[in-house]
Each structure stands twice: as C-alpha cells, then as structure tokens.
Design a protein around this motif. Structure first.
Motif, PDB file in Angstrom:
ATOM      1  N   PHE A 174      -2.111  -9.931 -13.295  1.00 51.94           N
ATOM      2  CA  PHE A 174      -1.217  -8.774 -13.265  1.00 51.94           C
ATOM      3  C   PHE A 174      -0.141  -9.046 -12.225  1.00 51.94           C
ATOM      4  N   PRO A 175       1.119  -8.766 -12.549  1.00 55.01           N
ATOM      5  CA  PRO A 175       2.200  -9.110 -11.604  1.00 55.01           C
ATOM      6  C   PRO A 175       2.167  -8.272 -10.334  1.00 55.01           C
ATOM      7  N   LEU A 176       2.449  -8.908  -9.220  1.00 51.06           N
ATOM      8  CA  LEU A 176       2.563  -8.245  -7.926  1.00 51.06           C
ATOM      9  C   LEU A 176       4.039  -8.160  -7.545  1.00 51.06           C
ATOM     10  N   PRO A 177       4.451  -7.179  -6.731  1.00 56.54           N
ATOM     11  CA  PRO A 177       3.610  -6.185  -6.051  1.00 56.54           C
ATOM     12  C   PRO A 177       3.063  -5.135  -7.026  1.00 56.54           C
ATOM     13  N   ALA A 178       1.924  -4.566  -6.623  1.00 57.78           N
ATOM     14  CA  ALA A 178       1.284  -3.526  -7.415  1.00 57.78           C
ATOM     15  C   ALA A 178       0.600  -2.556  -6.461  1.00 57.78           C
ATOM     16  N   VAL A 179       0.239  -1.411  -7.007  1.00 65.97           N
ATOM     17  CA  VAL A 179      -0.416  -0.372  -6.205  1.00 65.97           C
ATOM     18  C   VAL A 179      -1.861  -0.231  -6.663  1.00 65.97           C
ATOM     19  N   ALA A 180      -2.789  -0.392  -5.733  1.00 68.64           N
ATOM     20  CA  ALA A 180      -4.212  -0.177  -6.011  1.00 68.64           C
ATOM     21  C   ALA A 180      -4.561   1.244  -5.617  1.00 68.64           C
ATOM     22  N   LYS A 181      -5.267   1.940  -6.503  1.00 67.57           N
ATOM     23  CA  LYS A 181      -5.615   3.332  -6.199  1.00 67.57           C
ATOM     24  C   LYS A 181      -6.934   3.706  -6.858  1.00 67.57           C
ATOM     25  N   PRO A 182      -7.633   4.683  -6.296  1.00 67.07           N
ATOM     26  CA  PRO A 182      -8.857   5.163  -6.934  1.00 67.07           C
ATOM     27  C   PRO A 182      -8.552   5.780  -8.303  1.00 67.07           C
ATOM     28  N   ILE A 183      -9.478   5.652  -9.240  1.00 67.55           N
ATOM     29  CA  ILE A 183      -9.290   6.229 -10.572  1.00 67.55           C
ATOM     30  C   ILE A 183      -9.340   7.746 -10.498  1.00 67.55           C
ATOM     31  N   ARG A 184     -10.230   8.257  -9.675  1.00 66.18           N
ATOM     32  CA  ARG A 184     -10.280   9.704  -9.433  1.00 66.18           C
ATOM     33  C   ARG A 184      -9.865   9.931  -7.988  1.00 66.18           C
ATOM     34  N   GLY A 185      -8.574   9.856  -7.763  1.00 64.19           N
ATOM     35  CA  GLY A 185      -8.083   9.898  -6.397  1.00 64.19           C
ATOM     36  C   GLY A 185      -7.803  11.301  -5.905  1.00 64.19           C
ATOM     37  N   ARG A 186      -7.345  11.361  -4.664  1.00 64.73           N
ATOM     38  CA  ARG A 186      -6.981  12.626  -4.031  1.00 64.73           C
ATOM     39  C   ARG A 186      -5.786  12.353  -3.147  1.00 64.73           C
ATOM     40  N   GLY A 187      -4.601  12.716  -3.661  1.00 63.53           N
ATOM     41  CA  GLY A 187      -3.376  12.424  -2.923  1.00 63.53           C
ATOM     42  C   GLY A 187      -3.209  10.925  -2.734  1.00 63.53           C
ATOM     43  N   SER A 188      -2.813  10.532  -1.539  1.00 62.10           N
ATOM     44  CA  SER A 188      -2.604   9.108  -1.274  1.00 62.10           C
ATOM     45  C   SER A 188      -3.821   8.464  -0.608  1.00 62.10           C
ATOM     46  N   ASP A 189      -4.944   9.172  -0.596  1.00 60.78           N
ATOM     47  CA  ASP A 189      -6.163   8.631  -0.008  1.00 60.78           C
ATOM     48  C   ASP A 189      -6.600   7.377  -0.768  1.00 60.78           C
ATOM     49  N   GLY A 190      -6.696   6.249  -0.060  1.00 61.39           N
ATOM     50  CA  GLY A 190      -7.134   5.007  -0.675  1.00 61.39           C
ATOM     51  C   GLY A 190      -6.069   4.273  -1.463  1.00 61.39           C
ATOM     52  N   VAL A 191      -4.840   4.783  -1.488  1.00 59.91           N
ATOM     53  CA  VAL A 191      -3.754   4.157  -2.257  1.00 59.91           C
ATOM     54  C   VAL A 191      -3.054   3.122  -1.375  1.00 59.91           C
ATOM     55  N   THR A 192      -2.943   1.882  -1.883  1.00 62.92           N
ATOM     56  CA  THR A 192      -2.399   0.793  -1.071  1.00 62.92           C
ATOM     57  C   THR A 192      -1.490  -0.099  -1.906  1.00 62.92           C
ATOM     58  N   LEU A 193      -0.329  -0.444  -1.332  1.00 66.74           N
ATOM     59  CA  LEU A 193       0.578  -1.392  -1.965  1.00 66.74           C
ATOM     60  C   LEU A 193       0.159  -2.812  -1.581  1.00 66.74           C
ATOM     61  N   VAL A 194      -0.002  -3.671  -2.590  1.00 62.24           N
ATOM     62  CA  VAL A 194      -0.377  -5.065  -2.334  1.00 62.24           C
ATOM     63  C   VAL A 194       0.737  -5.992  -2.825  1.00 62.24           C
ATOM     64  N   HIS A 195       1.155  -6.915  -1.955  1.00 62.63           N
ATOM     65  CA  HIS A 195       2.262  -7.817  -2.276  1.00 62.63           C
ATOM     66  C   HIS A 195       1.794  -9.200  -2.714  1.00 62.63           C
ATOM     67  N   THR A 196       0.637  -9.633  -2.204  1.00 61.18           N
ATOM     68  CA  THR A 196       0.185 -11.008  -2.424  1.00 61.18           C
ATOM     69  C   THR A 196      -1.260 -11.017  -2.920  1.00 61.18           C
ATOM     70  N   GLN A 197      -1.677 -12.175  -3.416  1.00 60.09           N
ATOM     71  CA  GLN A 197      -3.063 -12.330  -3.857  1.00 60.09           C
ATOM     72  C   GLN A 197      -4.026 -12.090  -2.695  1.00 60.09           C
ATOM     73  N   ALA A 198      -3.645 -12.545  -1.492  1.00 63.21           N
ATOM     74  CA  ALA A 198      -4.510 -12.361  -0.322  1.00 63.21           C
ATOM     75  C   ALA A 198      -4.661 -10.867   0.001  1.00 63.21           C
ATOM     76  N   GLU A 199      -3.555 -10.123  -0.063  1.00 68.10           N
ATOM     77  CA  GLU A 199      -3.621  -8.683   0.180  1.00 68.10           C
ATOM     78  C   GLU A 199      -4.460  -7.989  -0.896  1.00 68.10           C
ATOM     79  N   TYR A 200      -4.263  -8.420  -2.127  1.00 72.09           N
ATOM     80  CA  TYR A 200      -5.021  -7.860  -3.247  1.00 72.09           C
ATOM     81  C   TYR A 200      -6.525  -8.023  -2.996  1.00 72.09           C
ATOM     82  N   LYS A 201      -6.932  -9.229  -2.607  1.00 79.98           N
ATOM     83  CA  LYS A 201      -8.360  -9.474  -2.376  1.00 79.98           C
ATOM     84  C   LYS A 201      -8.871  -8.655  -1.195  1.00 79.98           C
ATOM     85  N   SER A 202      -8.090  -8.589  -0.129  1.00 74.55           N
ATOM     86  CA  SER A 202      -8.515  -7.838   1.054  1.00 74.55           C
ATOM     87  C   SER A 202      -8.671  -6.351   0.731  1.00 74.55           C
ATOM     88  N   VAL A 203      -7.696  -5.786   0.015  1.00 71.47           N
ATOM     89  CA  VAL A 203      -7.717  -4.352  -0.298  1.00 71.47           C
ATOM     90  C   VAL A 203      -8.864  -4.023  -1.237  1.00 71.47           C
TER      91      VAL A 203
END
Length: 353
Positions: free
Chosen positions: A153-182
């Motif tokens: 999937f192309p980056l940057p992308a936003v990882a978020k909970p499927i049943r989220g609440r506002g921006s809780d747990g929402v993170t922008l990932v720019h790289t494969q390393a960030e993606y894995k860490s998040v």
C-alpha cells in the motif's frame, strides 16, 4: 419548542463496549460523563425538566448529573420520573436501552443497531463508496497478515482503529519503518483488537460537517421544517500535529477550529460536499446529529474520511468549562444557536418505537 412536558435523563458510558469480531472500541476516560453533565446542566438551567441522580447536583461534579447507561442506571432514571433518555454514550446492538424502547420511553440518539454497524469504518466506507461517495483508498491489515506479508500500500498513509474514537490511536506513517513501529504498538497493546484500518493520507485542508436529522427546528425565532437531513456550517480544522487533528481532550477544539465564512461556505465545492454528507447521513439512517470529517486530496478534491455516529457534544455551559465547545457547538453558533439552543433542538427530535 416541544420540550416542556418531557422529563429527560442523560446517560454516560459506564463500561467498555464488548468486542465485535475481534475489534475493540477504546472507551473514553470518564465515558462522556463530562459532556453529559454539560448537557444536563444547560437543559436544566433553561428550565427543561431534567432528572439527575443527585437531588441537588454540584455544578462541577459530573456524576451528579448523569446516569450510567446500564440497565440499573436507566431503570433508576425512569424510576425517578424520566420519560426520555439522552444517549450521550457509545451504542451497540443490544445496548440496555433497547429494552426500554418498547415501553414508551423516547430517546435522543441513534438506533443502537445502526450505531454498532456504522461505527465500523470498513463497513461504513464501503457503504459510502458503493453509493458513489468519495472516500480515500483503504485496506484492512489483520494481525496475521501483518506478520506474514510485507505492506502493499502506498505511503504516506494513516493507520487508525477500525472502531475508533476521534483521533485516539490515529497515526500518520511515512516510511516502512514507521509503519512497522506504529502497527507493532497498535497490536501489542491489544487496545483496538486484531485488525487496523490503513487509508491514503490526504494532505489538504480539513473541514468537519455536522449533519442534523430531518425534523422541525427553531432557527432565528421561527419554526423551520426540514424534510431531509441538513448540514450545520462546516468547521475548518488547523494546527494539525504530524498531519492529524489532535484529540480534543488534549487541545480544545476552539483553539484549532473555525467556522467557514459565508463566502467560503457558498463555494460550489463546499455546497457539493454538503450534498454528499447529507447522502451519507441518509445511508446510515441518522436519528440524531452525526459528524463527518472531510479532507482534500492532492488535487484539492474533498473526500469523506471519517463518519462519527456520536459526535462529541461538550459545551461551554458550566463556568469551569468555558473553553469546551465541541465542533458541533461551534457550527451551531454560526446559525445563531447557543449550546442550549442546539440541545433544545436536538431534544425536539427525540424518537421512540
């Protein structure tokens, strides 16, 4: 306004929601007791009959104003005289309030079954996309697949909970390393369940739109019949942190949000977005306000990226919460509604089986 004879009690979320297909919705600390108390206080101050757990509630003690959304809590409110339950809580299909919907009790809030269904971002965005509404490209990342397969999937992308609440747990990932860490963090905490939602990052302006259900409203002193869902003025978000609007519990929305000007609102782009948000609201069967967050892609086109079946409903009603207007309350002020006016108009739209 037709609220004189109703006796309303506000409920808050007392317990975490049950997991749904392995997906967990995180509970807000306090379970919305703060905004519930804002609602109850504002209505009571406006001489609407409000039933509270405490006979003489303290202005700054949230739990004096609101009942837990358990069977015992709702029954307690009804035993004290409530005939309308304000669902300032997160709903699910067999929420305790469903027992009382067939007993003559009216409610302010969504139908529990639909609230559970459309709290799932994957389900909701598929519904919107299937009906021709613009949403970002997205995929589901299941824990097992995450461990066994590289990201396609192309980056940057936003990882978020499927049943989220506002921006809780929402993170922008720019790289494969960030993606894995998040994702390691999201899965290890088990806070959100066994899958994560990943969507294309939208780099442009962000606005949020509250959609109100069809009904009769009092606007500028006149009763106005709205045959279809309709939008409050859009609110622009700014001062994002790492590309994401910060959680309102961290940064009050009045410090990073402003209602669009008349000129901005009149643009063809925003008017088209209003129509799309109304259509989205119809699709999810709204019975109370919903909030839809929208953002521009690289070409400047607005996409609907997050539909919230329960908007935050804090308000600057109590003296110690003067900075706590929600996005919906900010939008309401543009049409001449105070926080109390917004609540009274919501109360008129109460419904029952």
């Amino acid at each position: 306004m037709n609220t004189e004879n109703v006796k309303v009690a506000v409920v808050y979320q007392a317990h975490p929601l049950p997991a749904k297909d392995g997906i967990v919705k995180p509970m807000k600390p306090g379970g919305y007791a703060d905004s519930g108390a804002d609602i109850a206080y504002a209505l009571k101050k406006n001489n609407t009959p409000v039933i509270t757990p405490a006979d003489n509630p303290f202005i700054d003690k949230d739990l004096d104003w609101v009942f837990p959304d358990t069977d015992a809590g709702i029954r307690h409110a009804i035993d004290k005289g409530a005939d309308c339950i304000w669902l300032n809580t997160t709903l699910y299909a067999d929420h305790p309030v469903t027992t009382y919907l067939n007993r003559g009790i009216s409610v302010v809030g969504q139908l529990p079954l639909l609230s559970e269904l459309y709290d799932d971002k994957w389900t909701t965005n598929h519904l919107l996309k299937d009906n021709g509404l613009p949403i970002p490209e997205a995929i589901l990342i299941h824990y097992k697949d995450y461990k066994q397969h590289p990201l396609q999937f192309p980056l940057p992308a936003v990882a978020k909970p499927i049943r989220g609440r506002g921006s809780d747990g929402v993170t922008l990932v720019h790289t494969q390393a960030e993606y894995k860490s998040v994702l390691d963090q999201l899965f290890q905490t088990d806070r959100y369940g066994t899958a994560v939602y990943l969507e294309s990052y939208l780099p442009g302006d962000e606005i949020t739109i509250t959609v109100m259900p069809a009904g009769t409203y009092q606007i500028h002193g006149k009763n106005v019949a709205k045959r279809d869902p309709w939008c409050l003025p859009a609110v622009r978000r700014f001062n994002h942190q790492n590309g994401i609007a910060p959680y309102n519990g961290t940064v009050a929305v009045i410090n990073n949000s402003v209602v669009l000007s008349d000129h901005e609102e009149a643009s063809m782009q925003v008017q088209q977005l209003y129509q799309q948000c109304v259509e989205a609201a119809r699709l999810v069967g709204l019975r109370a306000p919903i909030r839809i967050d929208c953002r521009q892609d690289q070409a400047g086109n607005y996409l609907l990226f997050d539909l919230n079946m329960k908007p935050n409903m804090t308000g600057a009603a109590r003296p110690h919460r003067h900075d706590q207007d929600s996005l919906t309350a900010l939008a309401a002020r543009k049409i001449g509604w105070s926080f109390t006016d917004l609540l009274e108009n919501m109360l008129v739209q109460r419904w029952h089986n």
